[in-house]
Design a protein around this motif. Structure first.
Motif, PDB file in Angstrom:
ATOM      1  N   ILE A   8       0.838  -1.201   0.000  1.00  0.00           N
ATOM      2  CA  ILE A   8       0.000   0.000   0.000  1.00  0.00           C
ATOM      3  C   ILE A   8       0.872   1.251   0.000  1.00  0.00           C
ATOM      4  O   ILE A   8       1.872   1.328   0.718  1.00  0.00           O
ATOM      5  CB  ILE A   8      -0.938   0.004   1.220  1.00  0.00           C
ATOM      6  CG1 ILE A   8      -1.944  -1.145   1.117  1.00  0.00           C
ATOM      7  CG2 ILE A   8      -1.665   1.339   1.358  1.00  0.00           C
ATOM      8  CD1 ILE A   8      -2.796  -1.345   2.356  1.00  0.00           C
ATOM      9  N   ILE A   9       0.494   2.215  -0.813  1.00  0.00           N
ATOM     10  CA  ILE A   9       1.194   3.505  -0.831  1.00  0.00           C
ATOM     11  C   ILE A   9       0.145   4.612  -0.717  1.00  0.00           C
ATOM     12  O   ILE A   9      -1.017   4.421  -1.088  1.00  0.00           O
ATOM     13  CB  ILE A   9       2.062   3.673  -2.101  1.00  0.00           C
ATOM     14  CG1 ILE A   9       1.192   3.648  -3.393  1.00  0.00           C
ATOM     15  CG2 ILE A   9       3.113   2.581  -2.180  1.00  0.00           C
ATOM     16  CD1 ILE A   9       0.932   4.992  -3.986  1.00  0.00           C
ATOM     17  N   ALA A  10       0.549   5.755  -0.187  1.00  0.00           N
ATOM     18  CA  ALA A  10      -0.407   6.852   0.002  1.00  0.00           C
ATOM     19  C   ALA A  10       0.309   8.195  -0.124  1.00  0.00           C
ATOM     20  O   ALA A  10       1.460   8.330   0.268  1.00  0.00           O
ATOM     21  CB  ALA A  10      -1.082   6.752   1.363  1.00  0.00           C
ATOM     22  N   LYS A  11      -0.398   9.134  -0.661  1.00  0.00           N
ATOM     23  CA  LYS A  11       0.154  10.477  -0.810  1.00  0.00           C
ATOM     24  C   LYS A  11      -0.181  11.280   0.442  1.00  0.00           C
ATOM     25  O   LYS A  11      -1.240  11.900   0.557  1.00  0.00           O
ATOM     26  CB  LYS A  11      -0.429  11.153  -2.046  1.00  0.00           C
ATOM     27  CG  LYS A  11       0.362  12.361  -2.523  1.00  0.00           C
ATOM     28  CD  LYS A  11      -0.140  12.875  -3.861  1.00  0.00           C
ATOM     29  CE  LYS A  11       0.738  14.010  -4.365  1.00  0.00           C
ATOM     30  NZ  LYS A  11       0.207  14.569  -5.639  1.00  0.00           N
ATOM     31  N   THR A  12       0.729  11.232   1.410  1.00  0.00           N
ATOM     32  CA  THR A  12       0.530  11.939   2.677  1.00  0.00           C
ATOM     33  C   THR A  12       1.877  12.205   3.317  1.00  0.00           C
ATOM     34  O   THR A  12       2.862  11.517   3.020  1.00  0.00           O
ATOM     35  CB  THR A  12      -0.368  11.127   3.631  1.00  0.00           C
ATOM     36  OG1 THR A  12      -0.681  11.921   4.785  1.00  0.00           O
ATOM     37  CG2 THR A  12       0.319   9.842   4.080  1.00  0.00           C
ATOM     38  N   SER A  52      -5.996   9.029  -3.219  1.00  0.00           N
ATOM     39  CA  SER A  52      -4.674   9.282  -2.646  1.00  0.00           C
ATOM     40  C   SER A  52      -4.030   8.031  -2.071  1.00  0.00           C
ATOM     41  O   SER A  52      -2.911   8.083  -1.564  1.00  0.00           O
ATOM     42  CB  SER A  52      -4.779  10.345  -1.545  1.00  0.00           C
ATOM     43  OG  SER A  52      -5.272  11.563  -2.074  1.00  0.00           O
ATOM     44  N   ILE A  53      -4.743   6.902  -2.115  1.00  0.00           N
ATOM     45  CA  ILE A  53      -4.228   5.631  -1.596  1.00  0.00           C
ATOM     46  C   ILE A  53      -4.332   4.578  -2.691  1.00  0.00           C
ATOM     47  O   ILE A  53      -5.359   4.477  -3.366  1.00  0.00           O
ATOM     48  CB  ILE A  53      -5.028   5.133  -0.373  1.00  0.00           C
ATOM     49  CG1 ILE A  53      -5.252   6.260   0.628  1.00  0.00           C
ATOM     50  CG2 ILE A  53      -4.326   3.961   0.295  1.00  0.00           C
ATOM     51  CD1 ILE A  53      -6.179   5.885   1.747  1.00  0.00           C
ATOM     52  N   LYS A  54      -3.266   3.809  -2.856  1.00  0.00           N
ATOM     53  CA  LYS A  54      -3.286   2.725  -3.832  1.00  0.00           C
ATOM     54  C   LYS A  54      -2.829   1.431  -3.159  1.00  0.00           C
ATOM     55  O   LYS A  54      -1.818   1.408  -2.458  1.00  0.00           O
ATOM     56  CB  LYS A  54      -2.365   3.034  -5.015  1.00  0.00           C
ATOM     57  CG  LYS A  54      -2.729   4.313  -5.771  1.00  0.00           C
ATOM     58  CD  LYS A  54      -4.091   4.213  -6.442  1.00  0.00           C
ATOM     59  CE  LYS A  54      -4.447   5.521  -7.147  1.00  0.00           C
ATOM     60  NZ  LYS A  54      -5.796   5.472  -7.755  1.00  0.00           N
TER      61      LYS A  54
END
Length: 274
Positions: free
Chosen positions: A189-193, A208-210
């Motif tokens: 899991i990756i997230a833009k934060t 924003s989450i993949k």
């Protein structure tokens, strides 16, 4: 009856009428509060039932042969020509502005999630890690560092948690000039934060989450916890165990030097087991 009630109300003193009005407002307020709590509980229950198998992204370019090519070379760069276009597409508009460094880090994270099954490991060197049949969270973040040749980089910072929604767990933060990406090679899991937004509990929308499909299917319930913790702002400052300036520094550390709430939790657990 209504007329009698009105007459009785008019016959009361101003203090009595004010008291009754206050009681009525409190009853209404309590009713609204109960409704909101039930509504929130319902929403939490719905959120807890997120099914990652329905939203997992599978990279076609990440075949067994591709993973073996990375394993043998020790570098994520062998996959860039094969996966660049496909990964850009599945990341979507929210990630289109990320730089090349963040892009490499995301690809390395997804690849590391497919290197081995999840399990305890004491591997430290790349040779040990690449030949391991099982890797835990501390090893998968190291693997990302090896694949990026970035163990010394301060742009790739390991962070560890204990005692919170995701329990004892290690992740990575990529800090570019204009990018802040949370990377979890254990769950794919990756997230833009950013670090600050993560610990402030700021929720993220699904763009924003993949979540990427991964080798080990036995930890899907844990992966769902990670996804929910990120999307619903479940991280707390009191969960933080460590944050190192680089993976190289993290390799030298130990829980005795974690002067944090999470570090206290770890040491308490160790004392209880001794």
């Amino acid at each position: 009856m209504a007329d009698l009630s009105k007459k009785a109300f008019r016959g009361m003193s101003r203090t009595q009428r004010s008291f009754l009005s206050l009681i009525a407002l409190l009853v209404i307020g309590l009713g609204i509060g109960v409704h909101l709590r039930l509504d929130n509980s319902f929403n939490e229950e719905k959120a807890a039932k997120v099914d990652l198998s329905a939203i997992d992204i599978t990279l076609k370019c990440l075949s067994e042969d591709s993973i073996e090519a990375v394993r043998n070379s020790g570098s994520i760069d062998v996959l860039i020509p094969r996966c660049s276009e496909e990964l850009r597409v599945v990341l979507g508009d929210e990630f289109q502005s990320i730089g090349y460094g963040a892009f490499r880090a995301i690809l390395a994270t997804v690849t590391a999630a497919n290197f081995a099954e999840y399990g305890a490991s004491s591997a430290q060197s790349y040779e040990e890690i690449k030949n391991s049949s099982h890797l835990d969270c501390s090893r998968t973040i190291l693997l990302v560092g090896y694949l990026l040749d970035a163990l010394e980089s301060q742009r790739l910072q390991p962070i560890g948690f204990d005692g919170g929604f995701i329990g004892n767990h290690a992740q990575l933060l990529f800090n570019g000039k204009n990018d802040a990406i949370l990377l979890d090679p254990t769950s794919g899991i990756i997230a833009k934060t950013s670090f600050n937004d993560l610990l402030r509990g700021i929720p993220l929308d699904e763009k924003s989450i993949k979540a990427f499909s991964m080798k080990d299917k036995s930890i899907n319930s844990f992966r769902e916890n990670v996804y929910m913790a990120i999307s619903h702002g479940k991280y707390l400052p009191s969960d933080l165990m460590y944050m190192h300036e680089s993976l190289a520094e993290q390799k030298l550390g130990g829980s005795d030097s974690y002067f944090t709430p999470g570090g206290i939790t770890v040491r308490s657990k160790s004392k209880g087991q001794s």
